[in-house]
Write an enzyme that holds these catalytic residues in place. Structure first.
Site, mmCIF file in Angstrom:
data_model
loop_
_atom_site.group_PDB
_atom_site.id
_atom_site.type_symbol
_atom_site.label_atom_id
_atom_site.label_comp_id
_atom_site.label_asym_id
_atom_site.label_seq_id
_atom_site.Cartn_x
_atom_site.Cartn_y
_atom_site.Cartn_z
ATOM 1 N N TRP A 326 21.832 -31.363 5.133
ATOM 2 C CA TRP A 326 21.619 -32.606 4.378
ATOM 3 C C TRP A 326 21.515 -32.325 2.880
ATOM 4 O O TRP A 326 22.038 -33.080 2.061
ATOM 5 C CB TRP A 326 20.351 -33.308 4.860
ATOM 6 C CG TRP A 326 19.901 -34.385 3.921
ATOM 7 C CD1 TRP A 326 20.520 -35.575 3.667
ATOM 8 C CD2 TRP A 326 18.760 -34.347 3.056
ATOM 9 N NE1 TRP A 326 19.824 -36.277 2.713
ATOM 10 C CE2 TRP A 326 18.739 -35.550 2.324
ATOM 11 C CE3 TRP A 326 17.733 -33.413 2.855
ATOM 12 C CZ2 TRP A 326 17.743 -35.840 1.397
ATOM 13 C CZ3 TRP A 326 16.742 -33.705 1.931
ATOM 14 C CH2 TRP A 326 16.756 -34.905 1.214
ATOM 15 N N HIS A 327 20.866 -31.224 2.514
ATOM 16 C CA HIS A 327 20.751 -30.894 1.093
ATOM 17 C C HIS A 327 22.116 -30.565 0.487
ATOM 18 O O HIS A 327 22.335 -30.798 -0.707
ATOM 19 C CB HIS A 327 19.809 -29.709 0.900
ATOM 20 C CG HIS A 327 18.360 -30.076 0.963
ATOM 21 N ND1 HIS A 327 17.579 -29.849 2.077
ATOM 22 C CD2 HIS A 327 17.538 -30.667 0.058
ATOM 23 C CE1 HIS A 327 16.351 -30.272 1.847
ATOM 24 N NE2 HIS A 327 16.295 -30.781 0.641
ATOM 25 N N GLY A 328 23.025 -30.033 1.289
ATOM 26 C CA GLY A 328 24.353 -29.715 0.783
ATOM 27 C C GLY A 328 25.037 -28.679 1.652
ATOM 28 O O GLY A 328 24.377 -27.920 2.366
#
Length: 394
Positions: A326-328
């Protein structure tokens, strides 16, 4: 003006628009139409700098509106919990977020399809579908959903509220006395945000994070610089993010909405589990309720594993892997997620062993030692998260 809580000008304009709402609150009244107007104004400030982001944002809102309404009507008419339809609905809900994460890595020439705050809005929308499926949301009103989804103080940086809690606030506005308490608390949190973000985070970033980043990049005493960077970045990350969260919660209080807090002295945690009950709490609890617990339930139902601990440990890795993604889609975010899962599993194994053999007593001394150990493990995780290791040629 496009970055929420980023400049003094933003706060000046914000105060100007909030004054009528504050006066009304002190009189025990609500201004729903004016509130909607203020929301539109600040959404305009947020997306006016980028036509692409504005169009993407509008499409996203209508997409989620249609999806939630269709799924709600499906549940009302069919009166059944068909797992396949539910999974498809959740996938469609998070699809815009997935696209916004994947498209940028395809090449610099690809147009950005995301917008500021897409993650937090996606969490809100997906939550609606999950709770409709669980029959926790028995009534659906498009206006209530839009009001919840587009609550402007929390769009860009959270915290992630829950629909039923938010609606309860909206349906039961605070009395004059209760609003005065909210107003006082909100003002305190806004000033705390100024201290955290514009003073402490700024000074740590200017005098430690940036110089150490330069030193590491240019291979100046790399090991010592990296060691210092680990602690400096951890402090900067906390004070910057906690400052943004304090602003969001404080402004929410001024609007009469008791948005949940996001941080609770995380560096005082005695272990990694307690840390995640104190750090970015609304995100942590969201993943706990909607990813971890559901994966545990699914594995338990399938009976693939006899041990409840094996099921929990697998669920931790799935939970934090998804959080990392989700962060990347960079290796350091994924490794950060897996690192957190490994810490929690390792701590749980130690706790179980210690409960049986009692090699680590619980007293004031071991309390302090536990806090110090946890702090160092957390800081090393933030070092991974920062992406600075990607700049070093090992």
């Amino acid at each position: 003006m496009s970055t929420p809580y980023g400049t003094i000008l933003y706060f000046g304009v914000l105060l100007l628009f909030l004054l009528p709402i504050i006066v009304a609150g002190l009189l025990g009244k609500r201004l729903p139409i004016y509130n909607a107007f203020v929301t539109l104004v600040f959404l305009y400030f947020l997306f006016s700098a980028s036509t692409v982001q504005a169009i993407t944002f509008i499409f996203f809102v209508f997409w989620q509106l249609a999806l939630v309404r269709l799924y709600f009507h499906y549940r009302q008419e069919r009166k059944q919990n068909h797992g396949g339809v539910f999974v498809i609905a959740v996938i469609l809900s998070i699809l815009p977020l997935v696209i916004s994460k994947v498209v940028p890595i395809l090449g610099d020439h690809v147009t950005m399809v995301g917008f500021l705050g897409i993650s937090y809005l996606t969490f809100k929308a997906a939550q609606m579908i999950i709770e409709i499926r669980d029959n926790l949301i028995k009534q659906y009103n498009a206006w209530d959903f839009v009001n919840f989804l587009l609550f402007f103080p929390t769009i860009s940086s959270g915290p992630i509220d829950r629909f039923r809690r938010f609606k309860k606030n909206v349906d039961n506005p605070p009395s004059k006395e209760a609003y005065v308490a909210l107003l006082n608390r909100g003002i305190f949190l806004i000033f705390l945000g100024f201290l955290y973000k514009f003073i402490i985070a700024y000074l740590v970033n200017k005098h430690f994070v940036i110089p150490l980043d330069v030193a590491i990049t240019h291979h100046v005493d790399t090991k010592l610089s990296l060691f210092g960077y680990m602690y400096a970045y951890s402090m900067y990350l906390f004070f910057d993010f906690a400052g943004y969260s304090a602003f969001a919660v404080g402004v929410s209080y001024l609007l009469g909405i008791e948005t949940p807090m996001n941080f609770n002295k995380p560096f005082a945690a005695r272990n990694i589990k307690e840390f995640w009950n104190r750090w970015h709490m609304t995100l942590s609890f969201w993943f706990r309720d909607y990813v971890f617990m559901r994966f545990v339930f699914w594995l338990t139902k399938k009976k693939w594993f006899k041990s409840k601990f094996t099921i929990a440990y697998l669920a931790y890795f799935v939970n934090f892997f998804i959080m990392g993604v989700w962060h990347g889609l960079h290796w350091y975010y994924i490794v950060y997620g897996l690192y957190q899962a490994a810490l929690i599993v390792g701590f749980d194994l130690f706790e179980r062993f210690n409960k049986k053999h009692k090699i680590y007593p619980k007293n004031k001394v071991t309390y302090v030692i536990s806090v110090i150990i946890t702090f160092h493990f957390v800081c090393f995780g933030f070092l991974i998260f920062s992406g600075i290791l990607d700049k070093i040629n090992f």
